[in-house]
Design an enzyme around this catalytic site. Structure first.
Site, PDB file in Angstrom:
ATOM      1  N   MET A  10       9.369  -0.749  -3.726  1.00 11.06           N
ATOM      2  CA  MET A  10       7.650  -1.124  -3.471  1.00 11.06           C
ATOM      3  C   MET A  10       7.644  -1.693  -2.031  1.00 11.06           C
ATOM      4  O   MET A  10       9.381  -1.911  -1.235  1.00 11.06           O
ATOM      5  CB  MET A  10       8.476  -2.662  -4.130  1.00 11.06           C
ATOM      6  CG  MET A  10       8.169  -2.990  -5.877  1.00 11.06           C
ATOM      7  SD  MET A  10       8.170  -3.938  -6.801  1.00 11.06           S
ATOM      8  CE  MET A  10       6.543  -5.029  -5.976  1.00 11.06           C
ATOM      9  N   SER A  11       6.983  -1.719  -1.484  1.00  7.90           N
ATOM     10  CA  SER A  11       7.171  -1.246   0.431  1.00  7.90           C
ATOM     11  C   SER A  11       7.531  -2.860   0.979  1.00  7.90           C
ATOM     12  O   SER A  11       6.875  -3.081   2.115  1.00  7.90           O
ATOM     13  CB  SER A  11       6.203  -0.193   0.750  1.00  7.90           C
ATOM     14  OG  SER A  11       4.791  -1.133   0.461  1.00  7.90           O
ATOM     15  N   GLY A  12       6.251  -3.068   0.361  1.00 17.63           N
ATOM     16  CA  GLY A  12       5.539  -4.968   0.374  1.00 17.63           C
ATOM     17  C   GLY A  12       4.362  -4.901   0.867  1.00 17.63           C
ATOM     18  O   GLY A  12       3.630  -5.501   1.814  1.00 17.63           O
ATOM     19  N   GLY A  13       3.105  -3.188   0.394  1.00 24.15           N
ATOM     20  CA  GLY A  13       1.908  -3.268   1.081  1.00 24.15           C
ATOM     21  C   GLY A  13       1.894  -2.968  -0.258  1.00 24.15           C
ATOM     22  O   GLY A  13       1.849  -3.738  -1.624  1.00 24.15           O
ATOM     23  N   VAL A  14       0.114  -2.879  -0.564  1.00 28.15           N
ATOM     24  CA  VAL A  14      -0.976  -3.551  -1.677  1.00 28.15           C
ATOM     25  C   VAL A  14      -0.699  -2.212  -2.198  1.00 28.15           C
ATOM     26  O   VAL A  14      -0.795  -2.947  -3.698  1.00 28.15           O
ATOM     27  CB  VAL A  14      -2.478  -3.419  -1.303  1.00 28.15           C
ATOM     28  CG1 VAL A  14      -3.233  -2.127  -0.279  1.00 28.15           C
ATOM     29  CG2 VAL A  14      -3.233  -3.522  -2.120  1.00 28.15           C
ATOM     30  N   ASP A  15      -0.444  -0.633  -2.360  1.00 26.88           N
ATOM     31  CA  ASP A  15      -0.805   0.200  -2.915  1.00 26.88           C
ATOM     32  C   ASP A  15       0.637   0.230  -3.930  1.00 26.88           C
ATOM     33  O   ASP A  15       0.954   0.388  -4.830  1.00 26.88           O
ATOM     34  CB  ASP A  15      -0.816   1.627  -2.201  1.00 26.88           C
ATOM     35  CG  ASP A  15      -2.061   0.942  -1.270  1.00 26.88           C
ATOM     36  OD1 ASP A  15      -3.192   0.947  -2.228  1.00 26.88           O
ATOM     37  OD2 ASP A  15      -1.731   2.215  -0.561  1.00 26.88           O
ATOM     38  N   CYS A  49      10.829  11.853   5.314  1.00 30.70           N
ATOM     39  CA  CYS A  49      11.481  11.203   4.487  1.00 30.70           C
ATOM     40  C   CYS A  49      11.098  10.461   3.024  1.00 30.70           C
ATOM     41  O   CYS A  49      12.098  10.427   2.516  1.00 30.70           O
ATOM     42  CB  CYS A  49      10.158   9.416   5.084  1.00 30.70           C
ATOM     43  SG  CYS A  49      10.994   7.479   3.854  1.00 30.70           S
ATOM     44  N   GLY A  86       3.487   3.799  -4.678  1.00 30.40           N
ATOM     45  CA  GLY A  86       1.860   3.638  -4.808  1.00 30.40           C
ATOM     46  C   GLY A  86       1.124   5.060  -3.776  1.00 30.40           C
ATOM     47  O   GLY A  86       0.005   4.837  -2.541  1.00 30.40           O
ATOM     48  N   CYS A  92       6.742   4.771  11.129  1.00 29.48           N
ATOM     49  CA  CYS A  92       6.921   2.999  11.140  1.00 29.48           C
ATOM     50  C   CYS A  92       8.330   2.936  12.028  1.00 29.48           C
ATOM     51  O   CYS A  92       8.736   1.781  12.799  1.00 29.48           O
ATOM     52  CB  CYS A  92       7.949   3.024   9.608  1.00 29.48           C
ATOM     53  SG  CYS A  92       8.959   3.905   9.052  1.00 29.48           S
TER      54      CYS A  92
END
Length: 359
Positions: A10-15, A102, A126, A200
């Site tokens: 979970m990256s903190g994004g929507v996907d 990455c 995602g 990033c």
């Protein structure tokens, strides 16, 4: 039968938020996890990947879904395998692809190992891609997403068969619009967040400043040369330029010129007309093959030599020492050593490797 477990990156994004929700809907016991890869606060805005804001958004979604949530500190691995490799490649005249590295070393190696420690059978991300198993060969195939505008297989070619067996991409069958709609319906804080576009750890796109900050070095200025070897201006450090670049050269030569070559030892950058960037043949190594174990005979494919390139017809030829030669049917612009070349057969990834030389 025991419920299968999945670790959701979970990256903190929507996907990744929607990937977590869909995996729960499929009946998996899910654990949410965010990787801290570097201190974003030292390098860029709070909205950048890896920032505290992103971690808290991921935690918020995990909490809303009732998931256990972990933050894993992989900063040392990221620094070694991604950031320092990025700098080393630029210093050697290459143009690196940190998102591939990455994926290779962090998301689908370190995170998979952590998943096994937590007794999870799968890592879920995602990414927009699909995985299918070929019943005849028993091999896992990496396939393009249904939403080809969002397809991310170019960055995922380096997944091994062992990794593909334990990865799930729930968004592979969805469009981006459908993913956002799910996030809105679930009330996720991430529903309307913009996609991150930049590397990033260099969110402002200024690679030279990042490298100078990180290494403490000052990269020396040098000569711009034309194709005859004549000095036509001064550059601000050969590491700051990539093949095909036109903007930011500061040269007035009466016609548009582009970076056509670099000599890192001499610290020179050669510029020339656009036609000097057109080439048909590249050599690549460090190959990953998907439908078969290794390439044994020439194969006609479509190929991409950079992420935003439209696939072009080409033939790949096996060579010795882990190399393969890719010959495009038509010359392509600015094929760049250090980038990935990824081969396709329709919507299936045939394989991919690292470009070493342009002939």
């Amino acid at each position: 039968m025991a419920q299968e477990k999945a670790l959701i990156a979970m990256s903190g994004g929507v996907d990744s938020s929607v990937a977590a929700y869909l995996t729960m809907q499929e009946g998996f016991a899910c654990i949410g996890a965010t990787m801290r890869l570097y201190e974003a606060e030292d390098h860029g805005p709070e909205s950048a990947c890896c920032s505290l804001e992103q971690v808290e958004d991921a935690r918020s979604v995990a909490y809303r879904l009732g998931l256990p949530f972990y933050v894993f500190n992989f900063k040392d691995d990221f620094r070694c395998h991604v950031m320092e490799a990025f700098i080393r490649d630029y210093e050697n005249g290459l143009t690196p692809n940190p998102c591939v590295e990455c994926n290779r070393y962090l998301k689908f190696d370190r995170l998979l190992r952590r998943a096994k420690e937590l007794e999870c059978q799968y890592v879920v991300t995602g990414h927009y891609a699909r995985i299918e198993k070929d019943s005849q060969t028993n091999r896992y195939l990496l396939k393009k997403a249904v939403d080809e505008n969002k397809d991310q297989t170019y960055f995922l070619y380096c997944l091994t068969q062992a990794q593909l067996a334990h990865i799930r991409f729930p968004l592979g069958e969805l469009t981006k619009a459908a993913a956002r709609e799910i996030a809105e319906l679930q009330g996720f804080v991430t529903a309307r967040k913009k996609d991150s576009q930049d590397i990033c750890f260099v969110p402002d796109g200024d690679y030279l400043s990042f490298m100078e900050r990180y290494t403490g070095k000052t990269y020396p200025a040098g000569d711009f040369l034309d194709e005859s070897g004549k000095v036509v201006g001064q550059h601000k450090g050969a590491v700051a330029y990539t093949l095909g670049q036109r903007k930011g050269l500061g040269l007035a030569m009466g016609e548009p010129v582009y970076v056509c070559g670099k000599d890192m030892a001499a610290n020179t950058v050669t510029v020339g007309p656009n036609e000097s960037l057109m080439h048909s043949t590249l050599l690549a190594n460090n190959w990953y093959w998907h439908p078969f174990e290794t390439l044994t005979e020439p194969l006609h494919v479509t190929a991409k030599a950079r992420s935003r390139m439209t696939e072009q017809p080409a033939t790949v030829y096996p060579m010795e020492n882990g190399f393969a030669k890719v010959v495009f049917d038509q010359p392509q612009r600015a094929i760049t050593p250090g980038q990935a070349v990824v081969l396709y057969d329709g919507d299936t990834v045939v394989g991919g490797g690292t470009i070493r030389e342009v002939l």
